[in-house]
Design an enzyme around this catalytic site. Structure first.
Site, short mmCIF file in Angstrom:
data_model
loop_
_atom_site.label_atom_id
_atom_site.label_comp_id
_atom_site.label_asym_id
_atom_site.label_seq_id
_atom_site.Cartn_x
_atom_site.Cartn_y
_atom_site.Cartn_z
N LYS A 125 40.70 38.07 28.18
CA LYS A 125 41.52 37.95 29.38
C LYS A 125 41.20 36.61 30.02
O LYS A 125 40.12 36.08 29.87
CB LYS A 125 41.18 39.08 30.37
CG LYS A 125 41.50 40.47 29.87
CD LYS A 125 42.65 41.06 30.69
CE LYS A 125 43.00 42.46 30.25
NZ LYS A 125 42.22 43.47 30.95
N HIS A 128 40.43 33.66 35.53
CA HIS A 128 41.41 33.16 36.49
C HIS A 128 40.82 32.96 37.88
O HIS A 128 39.64 33.23 38.11
CB HIS A 128 42.64 34.07 36.52
CG HIS A 128 42.34 35.48 36.90
ND1 HIS A 128 42.12 35.87 38.18
CD2 HIS A 128 42.22 36.59 36.13
CE1 HIS A 128 41.88 37.17 38.21
NE2 HIS A 128 41.94 37.63 36.98
N HIS A 131 38.39 35.17 39.66
CA HIS A 131 36.97 35.23 39.30
C HIS A 131 36.15 34.17 40.02
O HIS A 131 34.94 34.10 39.84
CB HIS A 131 36.78 35.04 37.80
CG HIS A 131 37.37 36.12 36.98
ND1 HIS A 131 38.43 35.91 36.13
CD2 HIS A 131 37.08 37.43 36.88
CE1 HIS A 131 38.76 37.04 35.55
NE2 HIS A 131 37.96 37.98 35.99
N1 ARG Z 1 34.60 43.15 34.37
C1 ARG Z 1 34.83 43.78 35.64
C2 ARG Z 1 36.12 43.24 36.25
O1 ARG Z 1 36.54 42.16 35.94
C3 ARG Z 1 33.71 43.53 36.61
C4 ARG Z 1 32.39 44.11 36.22
C5 ARG Z 1 31.44 44.15 37.36
N2 ARG Z 1 30.16 44.63 37.02
C6 ARG Z 1 29.86 45.92 36.82
N3 ARG Z 1 28.65 46.22 36.47
N4 ARG Z 1 30.73 46.86 36.99
O2 ARG Z 1 36.70 43.92 37.07
#
Ligand code: ARG
Length: 563
Positions: A125, A128, A131
């Site tokens: 993905k 963007h 983030h």
């Molecule tokens: N990858 C997830 C997202 O983009 C965020 C992960 C955050 N960390 C976690 N331990 N849940 O929404």
């Protein structure tokens, strides 16, 4: 070398009658008013001491009888007001700053480990603009905790598991081109992924196919697994370039898939502790008593979830790093998710349940761009934002200082700094509307303004020379004193920052210092003044330079020597 740290001095004097005042971390402020340089609001201790603020202030003020450190200590409506001896104070603070290796750094957190989960991107993905905050807030927190002596483990909890990989494989098999993806990376993956979505809207069977592919990854079928790793490697290579630009490094990329074989123990434990209930075939932890929807642990088809993996991750982190705190820098959209999993940890009686914390932040949108959705291919890549900011910075610098050496290098620092600063200037929970003009303005609350101030201070030193040993001149003006106060507040803003995990405390303090320095620069002459005044002002300039450079570095912003 300064003899005392004023705040700590007040703090220690006030720690009497067994009252844990804890002033040093968060109570006393150098107020910007005429009544006091430091003020202690006594209502904070009213509960602990079971007395009214006025009574407390009357008792506390006696601690300073005969104390010559302060010019005066007085009581006004339950506030204890301290006025410092200006000359002593200025001398103490400046000596402290100039002799310190890094002003405000300490061993406060020695022996303690902080796990910081941030950036945590999703494989295949786009990286963007959404983030931006998690990445720069997380990195700033990591640097500040280290600066204060903590051990920090930076974790990129990759989103590398889920049915979307089945879709991607299905899309790749239909329309994918290996070379194109090899070259175009995530942008190409996104194209076929979006196409898959559009076509699957008309043909539901495509989703079944995708599910079957994902199952193959889960079962370890070679071809699918290889594709999955290929997507993952390409994504990581691509984001690596951005992390390099932002000067960010992670200690761990253990993401969701890493926990695939670590969830069974958690599931068993939930069963053993009688916390699991079955609802429509799915296994859940009921949270009705806490006014939350149930936390889904295992779906009816046996699949685990994001939450299951996070529970396994917390357990793993505790066992591996023995953290003092585990922070999750994740958008507020996931508030409920974190409330749920933290509650489950508490119900499991985990000793780390009160050491985990969601550091939430607001949304980022781009000025003049509609809503963003990955699924529709409507996204703004962070890389493009960084490039564009750098280009615009380059135009501005070319116009402003055509003769500057290494203009491209300066444009890089300014462009990147502008993007980083924009995510750190306001309290993190606020939504951000990103505007190129605003972040690149040399006048506003922006990185270029800060960088320009630093370069200005540097140019003063270059013109006037280093100066020699300073004394505080009798002519000390109010603005000089205010600047020193703002500098003296820096260590406290770092302590407040880690207490609330709020990088903007530091950003704001640095901005204040920069503003006061500019005011000083326009009001106070340096070259041409008599020797002791000149030396003092050079010392002040040098101190400002030092704290700006160190402070901005903590935020992830570089400063050019000339601009
Ligand atoms: N990858 C997830 C997202 O983009 C965020 C992960 C955050 N960390 C976690 N331990 N849940 O929404």
């Amino acid at each position: 070398m300064a003899k005392i740290n004023y705040l700590r001095y007040i703090d220690e004097k006030l720690n009497f009658e067994g009252a844990e005042t804890g002033l040093f971390a968060n109570s006393a402020l150098i107020s910007q008013n005429q009544l006091a340089d430091y003020t202690v609001p006594c209502f904070k201790f009213a509960k602990a001491l079971r007395k009214s603020p006025v009574q407390i202030a009357d008792i506390l003020v006696k601690c300073f009888d005969g104390d010559t450190t302060f010019e005066s200590v007085t009581v006004v409506n339950g506030y204890l007001n301290f006025k410092v001896n200006k000359a002593n104070f200025v001398k103490d603070v400046l000596s402290d700053v100039l002799s310190a290796e890094h002003y405000g750094s300490s061993k406060f957190g020695e022996g303690k480990t902080i796990c910081l989960d941030y950036s945590s991107i999703n494989i295949a993905k786009p990286f963007h603009i959404g983030h931006l905050s998690t990445t720069v807030i997380g990195a700033a927190l990591a640097r500040v905790y280290k600066y204060l002596g903590y051990e920090v483990v930076s974790i990129n909890h990759l989103g590398d598991w889920g049915t979307q990989f089945g879709k991607l494989i299905s899309a790749f098999k239909r329309w994918g081109n290996k070379e194109l993806i090899e070259q175009g990376g995530v942008r190409e993956m996104l194209k076929i992924y979006v196409r898959f979505h559009n076509e699957a809207e008309k043909d539901e069977s495509m989703n079944d196919e995708a599910r079957a592919y994902f199952k193959k990854i889960e079962d370890g079928c070679q071809e699918e697994l290889e594709l999955f790793h290929w997507f993952k490697d390409l994504t990581l290579k691509e984001v690596g370039v951005i992390y390099d630009r932002l000067n960010i490094e992670f200690d761990s990329y253990d993401g969701e898939s890493f926990f695939n074989d670590k969830m069974d123990v958690i599931i068993d434990e939930l069963e053993d502790k009688g916390l699991m209930t079955v609802s429509q075939g799915a296994k859940v932890v009921d949270l009705t008593d806490y006014n939350m929807p149930p936390c889904l642990i295992v779906k009816a088809d046996g699949a685990t979830l994001y939450a299951t993996r996070d529970l396994a991750a917390a357990e793993y982190r505790k066992n591996t790093y023995n953290f003092e705190k585990c922070l999750y820098v994740v958008a507020y959209q996931q508030n409920l998710h974190f409330q749920q999993i933290f509650k489950v940890m508490e119900l499991m009686k985990k000793d780390y349940a009160n050491k985990v914390e969601h550091v939430a932040f607001g949304m980022v949108s781009l000025e003049n761009v509609g809503s963003l959705s990955t699924r529709h291919g409507n996204v703004v890549f962070l890389e493009d934002v960084l490039d564009k900011c750098q280009e615009k910075a380059s135009e501005i610098i070319n116009a402003k200082s055509p003769d500057l050496e290494n203009k491209e290098e300066v444009a890089r620092m300014v462009g990147t700094g502008a993007v980083v600063f924009s995510a750190l200037i306001n309290s993190r929970i606020k939504d951000i509307v990103f505007s190129y003009d605003k972040v690149l303005s040399f006048e506003g609350e922006s990185a270029p303004y800060m960088q320009y101030t630093y370069a200005r201070a540097n140019s003063v030193m270059n013109k006037a020379g280093e100066g020699s040993e300073f004394t505080v001149p009798p002519t000390l003006v109010e603005n000089e004193f205010e600047l020193v106060k703002a500098i003296a507040q820096l260590p406290d803003s770092l302590m407040n920052l880690i207490e609330k995990n709020e990088p903007s405390f530091l950003t704001r303090q640095l901005l204040e210092i920069a503003k006061l320095y500019n005011k000083f620069y326009f009001e106070c002459r340096i070259i041409g003044e008599e020797e002791n005044v000149k030396n003092f002002r050079l010392a002040l300039t040098k101190a400002t330079k030092k704290v700006l450079k160190d402070g901005l570095a903590l935020l992830g912003i570089e400063v050019p020597e000339k601009m």
